[in-house]
Design a protein around this motif. Sequence first.
Motif, PDB file in Angstrom:
ATOM      1  N   TRP A 142      28.648  32.765  22.510  1.00 20.39           N
ATOM      2  CA  TRP A 142      29.147  33.692  23.521  1.00 20.39           C
ATOM      3  C   TRP A 142      28.432  35.033  23.424  1.00 20.39           C
ATOM      4  O   TRP A 142      28.082  35.632  24.443  1.00 20.39           O
ATOM      5  N   VAL A 176      31.235  31.417  31.395  1.00 16.66           N
ATOM      6  CA  VAL A 176      32.153  32.470  31.845  1.00 16.66           C
ATOM      7  C   VAL A 176      31.574  33.853  31.557  1.00 16.66           C
ATOM      8  O   VAL A 176      31.610  34.749  32.408  1.00 16.66           O
ATOM      9  N   VAL A 177      31.020  34.032  30.366  1.00 17.06           N
ATOM     10  CA  VAL A 177      30.427  35.330  30.009  1.00 17.06           C
ATOM     11  C   VAL A 177      29.269  35.670  30.947  1.00 17.06           C
ATOM     12  O   VAL A 177      29.189  36.785  31.478  1.00 17.06           O
ATOM     13  N   GLY A 210      28.787  34.489  33.933  1.00 17.10           N
ATOM     14  CA  GLY A 210      29.335  34.693  35.269  1.00 17.10           C
ATOM     15  C   GLY A 210      29.924  36.081  35.446  1.00 17.10           C
ATOM     16  O   GLY A 210      29.726  36.729  36.482  1.00 17.10           O
ATOM     17  N   LEU A 211      30.657  36.544  34.444  1.00 17.45           N
ATOM     18  CA  LEU A 211      31.233  37.887  34.519  1.00 17.45           C
ATOM     19  C   LEU A 211      30.149  38.966  34.546  1.00 17.45           C
ATOM     20  O   LEU A 211      30.243  39.931  35.309  1.00 17.45           O
ATOM     21  N   ILE A 212      29.140  38.796  33.723  1.00 15.07           N
ATOM     22  CA  ILE A 212      28.057  39.781  33.695  1.00 15.07           C
ATOM     23  C   ILE A 212      27.292  39.766  35.015  1.00 15.07           C
ATOM     24  O   ILE A 212      26.932  40.821  35.552  1.00 15.07           O
ATOM     25  N   THR A 213      27.078  38.587  35.572  1.00 19.92           N
ATOM     26  CA  THR A 213      26.410  38.489  36.870  1.00 19.92           C
ATOM     27  C   THR A 213      27.240  39.155  37.959  1.00 19.92           C
ATOM     28  O   THR A 213      26.703  39.851  38.824  1.00 19.92           O
ATOM     29  N   ALA A 214      28.557  38.963  37.918  1.00 22.67           N
ATOM     30  CA  ALA A 214      29.433  39.597  38.904  1.00 22.67           C
ATOM     31  C   ALA A 214      29.392  41.116  38.790  1.00 22.67           C
ATOM     32  O   ALA A 214      29.391  41.824  39.809  1.00 22.67           O
ATOM     33  N   VAL A 215      29.346  41.618  37.570  1.00 21.89           N
ATOM     34  CA  VAL A 215      29.275  43.079  37.378  1.00 21.89           C
ATOM     35  C   VAL A 215      27.979  43.631  37.952  1.00 21.89           C
ATOM     36  O   VAL A 215      27.979  44.645  38.665  1.00 21.89           O
TER      37      VAL A 215
END
Length: 96
Positions: free
Chosen positions: A19, A79-80, A82-87
Amino acid sequence: MSTPDLAPRRTFGGIVAVWVLAAVAGVLIGLLVPPHWRAQWISVALGGCLIVSFAVQLWYGRSQAFIQRMAVSSLGAAVVLGLITAVFALAAVVSG
């Protein structure tokens, strides 16, 4: 009949290490790669995390719950990332 492990290695550290690798790769991709190439590089990073998680889980040498550890490690990396990409996507929308 197999003999039980007297002091089995802890497996959670390997999962968290993947992660952390995903987080570092995601941040580096977000900072260094042009916006139109980020999706491709995030896919490459996820593939690399999958290979690293496979290697880490094989290194432990335990067959018990191997599939579960691989699933948690890979899903957590997805998930990690994906979250960083969304940010980074939200930052690109807000900045114009």
